[in-house]
Design a protein around this motif. Structure first.
Motif, PDB file in Angstrom:
ATOM      1  N   GLU A 292       6.996  -2.144  -4.716  1.00 36.75           N
ATOM      2  CA  GLU A 292       6.907  -2.509  -3.210  1.00 36.75           C
ATOM      3  C   GLU A 292       6.069  -1.274  -2.492  1.00 36.75           C
ATOM      4  N   ALA A 293       6.520  -0.133  -2.998  1.00 39.31           N
ATOM      5  CA  ALA A 293       5.713   1.251  -2.551  1.00 39.31           C
ATOM      6  C   ALA A 293       4.279   1.205  -2.855  1.00 39.31           C
ATOM      7  N   GLN A 294       3.972   0.779  -4.087  1.00 39.54           N
ATOM      8  CA  GLN A 294       2.653   0.645  -4.428  1.00 39.54           C
ATOM      9  C   GLN A 294       1.770  -0.150  -3.653  1.00 39.54           C
ATOM     10  N   LYS A 295       2.523  -1.262  -3.207  1.00 40.94           N
ATOM     11  CA  LYS A 295       1.455  -2.017  -2.298  1.00 40.94           C
ATOM     12  C   LYS A 295       1.109  -1.405  -1.032  1.00 40.94           C
ATOM     13  N   LYS A 296       1.712  -0.347  -0.452  1.00 39.61           N
ATOM     14  CA  LYS A 296       1.452   0.363   0.725  1.00 39.61           C
ATOM     15  C   LYS A 296       0.253   1.363   0.404  1.00 39.61           C
ATOM     16  N   ILE A 297       0.007   1.562  -0.697  1.00 41.20           N
ATOM     17  CA  ILE A 297      -1.068   2.537  -1.095  1.00 41.20           C
ATOM     18  C   ILE A 297      -2.539   2.123  -1.331  1.00 41.20           C
ATOM     19  N   ASP A 298      -3.300   2.627  -0.305  1.00 44.11           N
ATOM     20  CA  ASP A 298      -4.776   2.354  -0.312  1.00 44.11           C
ATOM     21  C   ASP A 298      -5.523   3.264   0.480  1.00 44.11           C
ATOM     22  N   TYR A 299      -6.009   4.275   0.021  1.00 48.74           N
ATOM     23  CA  TYR A 299      -6.910   5.242   0.836  1.00 48.74           C
ATOM     24  C   TYR A 299      -8.187   4.578   1.545  1.00 48.74           C
ATOM     25  N   THR A 300      -8.591   3.408   1.270  1.00 52.94           N
ATOM     26  CA  THR A 300      -9.686   2.671   1.893  1.00 52.94           C
ATOM     27  C   THR A 300      -9.485   2.169   3.164  1.00 52.94           C
ATOM     28  N   LYS A 301      -7.941   2.141   3.397  1.00 54.98           N
ATOM     29  CA  LYS A 301      -7.485   1.683   4.800  1.00 54.98           C
ATOM     30  C   LYS A 301      -7.123   2.804   5.672  1.00 54.98           C
ATOM     31  N   ILE A 302      -7.592   3.939   5.507  1.00 48.23           N
ATOM     32  CA  ILE A 302      -7.584   5.035   6.503  1.00 48.23           C
ATOM     33  C   ILE A 302      -8.935   4.807   7.328  1.00 48.23           C
ATOM     34  N   VAL A 303      -8.718   4.846   8.435  1.00 45.45           N
ATOM     35  CA  VAL A 303     -10.184   4.631   9.465  1.00 45.45           C
ATOM     36  C   VAL A 303     -10.193   5.713  10.114  1.00 45.45           C
ATOM     37  N   LEU A 304     -11.163   6.417  10.073  1.00 40.10           N
ATOM     38  CA  LEU A 304     -11.459   7.842  10.878  1.00 40.10           C
ATOM     39  C   LEU A 304     -12.702   7.383  11.699  1.00 40.10           C
ATOM     40  N   ASN A 305     -12.328   8.141  13.026  1.00 44.48           N
ATOM     41  CA  ASN A 305     -13.303   7.947  13.999  1.00 44.48           C
ATOM     42  C   ASN A 305     -13.865   9.307  14.429  1.00 44.48           C
ATOM     43  N   PRO A 306     -15.045   9.806  13.983  1.00 44.69           N
ATOM     44  CA  PRO A 306     -15.319  11.232  14.026  1.00 44.69           C
ATOM     45  C   PRO A 306     -15.563  11.668  15.836  1.00 44.69           C
ATOM     46  N   SER A 307     -16.176  10.647  16.370  1.00 41.47           N
ATOM     47  CA  SER A 307     -16.523  10.744  17.997  1.00 41.47           C
ATOM     48  C   SER A 307     -15.251  11.136  18.671  1.00 41.47           C
ATOM     49  N   GLU A 308     -14.219  10.428  18.500  1.00 37.25           N
ATOM     50  CA  GLU A 308     -12.936  10.172  19.262  1.00 37.25           C
ATOM     51  C   GLU A 308     -11.917  11.352  18.367  1.00 37.25           C
ATOM     52  N   GLN A 309     -12.071  11.683  17.153  1.00 31.42           N
ATOM     53  CA  GLN A 309     -11.567  12.474  16.372  1.00 31.42           C
ATOM     54  C   GLN A 309      -9.913  11.681  16.161  1.00 31.42           C
ATOM     55  N   THR A 310      -9.924  10.516  15.770  1.00 32.06           N
ATOM     56  CA  THR A 310      -8.754   9.823  15.492  1.00 32.06           C
ATOM     57  C   THR A 310      -8.626   9.336  13.897  1.00 32.06           C
ATOM     58  N   VAL A 311      -7.258   9.177  13.763  1.00 30.99           N
ATOM     59  CA  VAL A 311      -6.959   8.660  12.419  1.00 30.99           C
ATOM     60  C   VAL A 311      -6.322   7.301  12.476  1.00 30.99           C
ATOM     61  N   TYR A 312      -6.651   6.401  11.703  1.00 31.49           N
ATOM     62  CA  TYR A 312      -5.871   4.960  11.936  1.00 31.49           C
ATOM     63  C   TYR A 312      -5.453   4.667  10.412  1.00 31.49           C
ATOM     64  N   LEU A 313      -4.151   4.410  10.105  1.00 29.38           N
ATOM     65  CA  LEU A 313      -3.612   3.336   9.017  1.00 29.38           C
ATOM     66  C   LEU A 313      -3.704   2.039   9.366  1.00 29.38           C
ATOM     67  N   THR A 314      -4.504   0.971   8.621  1.00 34.55           N
ATOM     68  CA  THR A 314      -4.333  -0.353   9.094  1.00 34.55           C
ATOM     69  C   THR A 314      -3.342  -1.205   8.880  1.00 34.55           C
ATOM     70  N   ASP A 315      -2.416  -0.496   7.967  1.00 36.16           N
ATOM     71  CA  ASP A 315      -1.495  -1.561   7.541  1.00 36.16           C
ATOM     72  C   ASP A 315       0.036  -1.032   7.986  1.00 36.16           C
ATOM     73  N   PRO A 316       1.064  -1.644   8.470  1.00 33.30           N
ATOM     74  CA  PRO A 316       2.302  -1.249   8.795  1.00 33.30           C
ATOM     75  C   PRO A 316       2.846  -0.660   7.398  1.00 33.30           C
TER      76      PRO A 316
END
Length: 357
Positions: free
Chosen positions: A148-172
């Motif tokens: 179950e823990a492994q299902k929540k691991i995926d670095y490609t789902k980190i979304v960076l916005n350099p202009s806003e300097q924000t970080v977003y993890l797409t999945d709960p």
């Protein structure tokens, strides 16, 4: 903090202070008057900063303030920290973060990419599940909980916005964990503060992340000891000699627990299996210019194992490494030929040393 915990941490600091004097060949004896030094138990580890050719202890104030400030930003447990806010908003919304947090997450993604996902900046669910800290006796998590823990691991789902300097993890349920790069990031930032204060010779030691500047006052190198993984804290299999740069070591003996049957589980977790890595390595030491790179690469190379790890080092500029295998082989990469000296006299019968040409 309780009185008992204060005493425990004080004992750690006293013991590790003596280790530091052994680990790094300093400009002079540990207590000589032309040095100023300060140590504390921070970042869940022993921290020590020593400035050479200086007598003003106030020069240490800003470096320690920087450690505490960055620790608050990068902690995954302190209320209001950037990392805690990112994780709390996984699957909900992006979070604006400090420049330091943004840059370290960029670096985490970089190591995730070059390792093919063996290093994964979103391995937090797995790390939290195993909860490996001080040595203790307990049973490992069930295979179902690991899956179950492994299902929540995926670095490609980190979304960076350099202009806003924000970080977003797409999945709960996703969790960023920066433990494998945070100490290196902090060490580099602290050394930058020290340079700004005009200091020419210094050592920053963040629990084994060693960063040095300027060499000795007489123009010779610092010597940084590489720990004996078979007897940690009690000997060094060799010495890396450098004037400027970082030496970081990670091993499977640093944090672990033992189950009721006596099997040991160490803290370097493989996101593909969900269990502690079985790469065939017991320790990796990385020599780089920046400590954040040494920090990220020790974990990366450990997870990759000897052959893949050597192949990666060959592709990277300014990176050298010392691998210690479970069958007691020590392999040093080409660029260390003139700066790493294996202690053949004391460890030649225990380890087989190979210097790559």
């Amino acid at each position: 903090m309780s009185r008992i915990n204060r005493s425990k941490n004080s004992l750690k600091v006293i013991g590790l202070t003596m280790v530091t004097c052994l680990m790094v060949t300093l400009l002079s004896a540990c207590g000589k008057s032309d040095t100023v030094t300060r140590s504390d138990f921070l970042l869940d580890t022993f921290v020590s900063i020593t400035l050479y050719g200086e007598s003003d202890e106030a020069l240490l104030d800003k470096p320690f303030e920087k450690i505490e400030a960055l620790n608050l930003e990068l902690s995954s447990t302190d209320a209001g920290s950037d990392v805690l806010l990112i994780n709390a908003n996984a699957g909900i919304q992006p979070v604006k973060v400090s420049e330091a947090t943004y840059r370290i997450i960029e670096k985490g993604i970089y190591y995730s990419e070059i390792s093919g996902g063996y290093f994964d900046a979103t391995a937090g669910p797995l790390i939290d599940l195993w909860a490996i800290h001080e040595p203790e006796i307990k049973d490992p998590p069930s295979p179902e909980r690991i899956a179950e823990a492994q299902k929540k691991i995926d670095y490609t789902k980190i979304v960076l916005n350099p202009s806003e300097q924000t970080v977003y993890l797409t999945d709960p349920g996703m969790v960023i964990n920066l433990g494998s790069v945070s100490k290196g990031c902090i060490a580099d930032a602290v050394m930058a503060v020290i340079k700004e204060e005009g200091v020419k010779h210094a050592i920053v030691n963040l629990g084994g992340n060693i960063l040095v500047m300027g060499g000795k006052a007489n123009g010779t190198d610092f010597g940084v000891g590489v720990e004996d993984p078979n007897n940690p804290g009690n000997g060094y299999i060799g010495v890396v000699s450098i004037k400027d740069g970082s030496v970081v070591t990670s091993g499977d003996y640093e944090r672990y627990f033992t189950d009721s049957a006596g099997k040991r589980y160490h803290h370097i977790l493989d996101p593909f299996t969900g269990y502690p890595s079985e790469s065939g390595l017991t320790q990796v030491t990385v020599v780089t210019d920046a400590s954040i790179d040494g920090d990220g690469l020790t974990t990366t190379l450990f997870l990759l194992g000897l052959d893949k790890g050597l192949a990666l080092v060959e592709k990277l500029d300014g990176v050298e490494a010392i691998f210690v295998t479970k069958d007691n082989r020590v392999i040093a990469t080409k660029g260390l030929k003139d700066i790493f000296k294996f202690d053949e006299t004391n460890y030649g019968k225990t380890y087989t040393f190979t210097q790559l040409q």
